[in-house]
Write a protein that holds these residues in place. Structure first.
Motif, PDB file in Angstrom:
ATOM      1  N   GLY A 112     -14.034  34.810  31.163  1.00 12.39           N
ATOM      2  CA  GLY A 112     -13.035  35.742  30.641  1.00 12.39           C
ATOM      3  C   GLY A 112     -12.470  35.348  29.291  1.00 12.39           C
ATOM      4  O   GLY A 112     -12.819  34.305  28.739  1.00 12.39           O
ATOM      5  N   ALA A 113     -11.638  36.214  28.752  1.00 10.29           N
ATOM      6  CA  ALA A 113     -10.973  36.090  27.452  1.00 10.29           C
ATOM      7  C   ALA A 113     -11.966  36.316  26.304  1.00 10.29           C
ATOM      8  O   ALA A 113     -13.174  36.443  26.514  1.00 10.29           O
ATOM      9  CB  ALA A 113     -10.262  34.754  27.316  1.00 10.29           C
ATOM     10  N   LYS A 114     -11.427  36.332  25.101  1.00  7.70           N
ATOM     11  CA  LYS A 114     -12.267  36.604  23.917  1.00  7.70           C
ATOM     12  C   LYS A 114     -13.134  35.385  23.622  1.00  7.70           C
ATOM     13  O   LYS A 114     -12.754  34.259  23.960  1.00  7.70           O
ATOM     14  CB  LYS A 114     -11.370  36.887  22.724  1.00  7.70           C
ATOM     15  CG  LYS A 114     -10.566  38.156  22.898  1.00  7.70           C
ATOM     16  CD  LYS A 114      -9.881  38.541  21.598  1.00  7.70           C
ATOM     17  CE  LYS A 114      -9.061  39.786  21.795  1.00  7.70           C
ATOM     18  NZ  LYS A 114      -7.639  39.580  21.479  1.00  7.70           N
ATOM     19  N   GLY A 140     -15.130  37.246  28.281  1.00  4.42           N
ATOM     20  CA  GLY A 140     -14.933  38.379  29.177  1.00  4.42           C
ATOM     21  C   GLY A 140     -15.407  39.715  28.633  1.00  4.42           C
ATOM     22  O   GLY A 140     -15.005  40.767  29.141  1.00  4.42           O
ATOM     23  N   TYR A 141     -16.221  39.683  27.606  1.00  8.11           N
ATOM     24  CA  TYR A 141     -16.673  40.946  27.011  1.00  8.11           C
ATOM     25  C   TYR A 141     -18.188  41.068  27.113  1.00  8.11           C
ATOM     26  O   TYR A 141     -18.897  41.179  26.123  1.00  8.11           O
ATOM     27  CB  TYR A 141     -16.151  41.051  25.567  1.00  8.11           C
ATOM     28  CG  TYR A 141     -14.636  41.050  25.568  1.00  8.11           C
ATOM     29  CD1 TYR A 141     -13.917  42.252  25.648  1.00  8.11           C
ATOM     30  CD2 TYR A 141     -13.919  39.858  25.572  1.00  8.11           C
ATOM     31  CE1 TYR A 141     -12.527  42.257  25.710  1.00  8.11           C
ATOM     32  CE2 TYR A 141     -12.526  39.846  25.642  1.00  8.11           C
ATOM     33  CZ  TYR A 141     -11.845  41.051  25.708  1.00  8.11           C
ATOM     34  OH  TYR A 141     -10.467  41.046  25.780  1.00  8.11           O
ATOM     35  N   ALA A 163     -10.644  35.540  34.085  1.00  7.09           N
ATOM     36  CA  ALA A 163      -9.553  36.037  33.236  1.00  7.09           C
ATOM     37  C   ALA A 163      -9.982  37.315  32.527  1.00  7.09           C
ATOM     38  O   ALA A 163     -10.254  37.323  31.328  1.00  7.09           O
ATOM     39  CB  ALA A 163      -9.161  34.964  32.217  1.00  7.09           C
ATOM     40  N   GLY A 165      -8.096  40.183  33.114  1.00  3.13           N
ATOM     41  CA  GLY A 165      -6.949  41.067  33.280  1.00  3.13           C
ATOM     42  C   GLY A 165      -7.137  41.877  34.560  1.00  3.13           C
ATOM     43  O   GLY A 165      -8.258  41.989  35.074  1.00  3.13           O
ATOM     44  N   PHE A 166      -6.016  42.436  35.060  1.00  4.63           N
ATOM     45  CA  PHE A 166      -6.164  43.268  36.260  1.00  4.63           C
ATOM     46  C   PHE A 166      -6.489  44.685  35.793  1.00  4.63           C
ATOM     47  O   PHE A 166      -6.131  45.039  34.674  1.00  4.63           O
ATOM     48  CB  PHE A 166      -4.865  43.217  37.092  1.00  4.63           C
ATOM     49  CG  PHE A 166      -3.863  44.277  36.717  1.00  4.63           C
ATOM     50  CD1 PHE A 166      -3.863  45.514  37.362  1.00  4.63           C
ATOM     51  CD2 PHE A 166      -2.944  44.072  35.696  1.00  4.63           C
ATOM     52  CE1 PHE A 166      -2.967  46.517  37.005  1.00  4.63           C
ATOM     53  CE2 PHE A 166      -2.045  45.070  35.341  1.00  4.63           C
ATOM     54  CZ  PHE A 166      -2.051  46.286  35.993  1.00  4.63           C
ATOM     55  N   LYS A 168      -9.668  44.651  36.533  1.00 11.08           N
ATOM     56  CA  LYS A 168     -11.076  44.261  36.363  1.00 11.08           C
ATOM     57  C   LYS A 168     -11.420  42.992  37.112  1.00 11.08           C
ATOM     58  O   LYS A 168     -12.451  42.912  37.783  1.00 11.08           O
ATOM     59  CB  LYS A 168     -11.341  44.003  34.875  1.00 11.08           C
ATOM     60  CG  LYS A 168     -12.139  45.063  34.196  1.00 11.08           C
ATOM     61  CD  LYS A 168     -12.543  44.568  32.831  1.00 11.08           C
ATOM     62  CE  LYS A 168     -13.069  45.737  32.025  1.00 11.08           C
ATOM     63  NZ  LYS A 168     -13.276  45.379  30.636  1.00 11.08           N
ATOM     64  N   GLY A 188      -5.614  36.506  34.861  1.00 12.03           N
ATOM     65  CA  GLY A 188      -5.003  37.322  33.793  1.00 12.03           C
ATOM     66  C   GLY A 188      -5.085  36.694  32.425  1.00 12.03           C
ATOM     67  O   GLY A 188      -6.173  36.318  31.973  1.00 12.03           O
ATOM     68  N   ASP A 192      -5.665  32.411  27.595  1.00 13.21           N
ATOM     69  CA  ASP A 192      -5.060  32.481  26.253  1.00 13.21           C
ATOM     70  C   ASP A 192      -3.961  31.426  26.129  1.00 13.21           C
ATOM     71  O   ASP A 192      -3.803  30.801  25.089  1.00 13.21           O
ATOM     72  CB  ASP A 192      -4.495  33.881  25.999  1.00 13.21           C
ATOM     73  CG  ASP A 192      -5.577  34.948  26.068  1.00 13.21           C
ATOM     74  OD1 ASP A 192      -6.021  35.409  25.008  1.00 13.21           O
ATOM     75  OD2 ASP A 192      -6.002  35.289  27.193  1.00 13.21           O
ATOM     76  N   ARG A 215       7.839  37.190  26.827  1.00 15.74           N
ATOM     77  CA  ARG A 215       6.496  37.749  26.616  1.00 15.74           C
ATOM     78  C   ARG A 215       6.574  39.036  25.781  1.00 15.74           C
ATOM     79  O   ARG A 215       5.752  39.280  24.909  1.00 15.74           O
ATOM     80  CB  ARG A 215       5.880  38.021  27.984  1.00 15.74           C
ATOM     81  CG  ARG A 215       4.435  38.369  27.924  1.00 15.74           C
ATOM     82  CD  ARG A 215       3.618  37.566  28.919  1.00 15.74           C
ATOM     83  NE  ARG A 215       2.213  37.744  28.617  1.00 15.74           N
ATOM     84  CZ  ARG A 215       1.296  38.003  29.531  1.00 15.74           C
ATOM     85  NH1 ARG A 215       1.634  38.081  30.800  1.00 15.74           N
ATOM     86  NH2 ARG A 215       0.041  38.162  29.185  1.00 15.74           N
ATOM     87  N   ARG A 222       3.498  45.319  24.567  1.00 20.14           N
ATOM     88  CA  ARG A 222       3.502  45.367  26.032  1.00 20.14           C
ATOM     89  C   ARG A 222       4.655  46.205  26.577  1.00 20.14           C
ATOM     90  O   ARG A 222       4.785  46.362  27.792  1.00 20.14           O
ATOM     91  CB  ARG A 222       3.599  43.953  26.618  1.00 20.14           C
ATOM     92  CG  ARG A 222       2.402  43.092  26.324  1.00 20.14           C
ATOM     93  CD  ARG A 222       2.549  41.722  26.953  1.00 20.14           C
ATOM     94  NE  ARG A 222       2.235  41.738  28.365  1.00 20.14           N
ATOM     95  CZ  ARG A 222       1.038  41.482  28.869  1.00 20.14           C
ATOM     96  NH1 ARG A 222       0.041  41.182  28.069  1.00 20.14           N
ATOM     97  NH2 ARG A 222       0.834  41.517  30.155  1.00 20.14           N
ATOM     98  N   ARG A 225       3.843  48.836  29.153  1.00 24.20           N
ATOM     99  CA  ARG A 225       3.458  48.265  30.440  1.00 24.20           C
ATOM    100  C   ARG A 225       4.682  47.800  31.217  1.00 24.20           C
ATOM    101  O   ARG A 225       4.707  47.859  32.438  1.00 24.20           O
ATOM    102  CB  ARG A 225       2.521  47.072  30.218  1.00 24.20           C
ATOM    103  CG  ARG A 225       1.128  47.483  29.787  1.00 24.20           C
ATOM    104  CD  ARG A 225       0.257  46.285  29.541  1.00 24.20           C
ATOM    105  NE  ARG A 225       0.091  45.474  30.739  1.00 24.20           N
ATOM    106  CZ  ARG A 225      -0.747  44.440  30.806  1.00 24.20           C
ATOM    107  NH1 ARG A 225      -1.480  44.122  29.773  1.00 24.20           N
ATOM    108  NH2 ARG A 225      -0.851  43.745  31.911  1.00 24.20           N
TER     109      ARG A 225
END
Ligand code: UDP
Length: 244
Positions: A112-114, A140-141, A163, A165-166, A168, A188, A192, A215, A222, A225
């Motif tokens: 996951g993550a970038k 994660g891509y 990681a 995110g939800f 996914k 999640g 990061d 955050r 965000r 959200r």
């Protein structure tokens, strides 16, 4: 599903009644016995999403441990007179499991993550947890889930941290958890934080339950959200006072 611990129903999601200490002891035991386990960390935003997506709700309710990650869940449980002992965050659980993996030279797969984040994360893990075995990792891509799960199967990790995110990450774990006899956990944005790309709130903010606000200051995008929080609270109050 492991039924060792009682569950508390918050707006349709069954949360595991467990402390940080109990969860860690249990997970270490599960890991030593090579059990296949799925840990979900859920907050109010996730609960609201699950109310609209039955398949996702079923996945959360069938996970082995669905833990209360967020003060909103603890407050909600209290308002409904079914208290949960304490907040158990995904980030703290992840950190403790990395310590354990380091101590026991366990194999870990990070997904996951970038791309630049996962690279930094792997460097940090290598440095801070030198005995831990990095079974593999991927950003994660990706397009082809089969390639990833094949790699997980081949490298036989003891832990798979996802990681994406939800929702996914939970859909992914639910579909593929049989590819390794491991502890699988959706984490999640934790990669990061571990990679040092985003900062976790300082202790003062955490203690005063203002982590969400910290955050928001870091990532104002965000805000939308976070409107989930008042909506969630209203639903809790409706159940409390109207019993539905
Ligand atoms: N992410 C990913 N693949 C995707 C979408 C997201 O790897 O297709 C990663 C993203 O880079 C970030 C994490 O998933 O590292 C999501 O973080 P966020 O804070 O949104 O997750 P939350 O904790 O709110 O579920």
């Amino acid at each position: 599903m492991s039924h060792l611990y009682p569950r508390v129903n918050i707006l349709g999601i069954n949360f595991t009644k467990i402390t940080n200490q109990e969860l860690l002891t249990q997970l270490k035991k599960d890991s030593c016995l090579h059990r296949n386990r799925f840990i979900v960390t859920a907050n109010p935003e996730i609960v609201l999403f699950a109310r609209k997506n039955k398949r996702y709700a079923a996945i959360l309710n069938n996970a082995d441990y669905t833990i209360a990650d967020g003060i909103g869940i603890i407050k909600g449980a209290k308002l409904l007179n079914q208290p949960l002992p304490e907040r158990v965050t995904g980030f703290d659980t992840l950190s403790a499991l990395l310590e354990f993996a380091n101590e026991k030279q366990k194999r870990v797969y990070f997904l996951g993550a970038k791309p630049e984040v996962i690279t930094k994360l792997i460097a940090k893990v290598t440095q801070n947890y030198p005995q831990l075995v990095i079974a593999g990792y991927h950003d994660g891509y990706f397009k082809d889930e089969q390639i990833i799960t094949h790699e997980i199967q081949q490298t036989a990790p003891d832990f798979v941290f996802v990681a994406l995110g939800f929702p996914k990450q939970e859909f992914f774990i639910n579909d593929y958890r049989n590819s390794s006899q491991a502890l699988w956990m959706g984490v999640g944005g934790s990669f990061d934080v571990l990679a040092g790309v985003t900062k976790r709130a300082p202790l003062f903010w955490q203690k005063h339950h203002l982590e969400w606000f910290y955050r928001l200051l870091q990532e104002p995008s965000r805000f939308g959200r976070m409107l989930a929080l008042p909506k969630y609270l209203l639903l809790i109050l409706r159940v409390k006072f109207l019993h539905r």
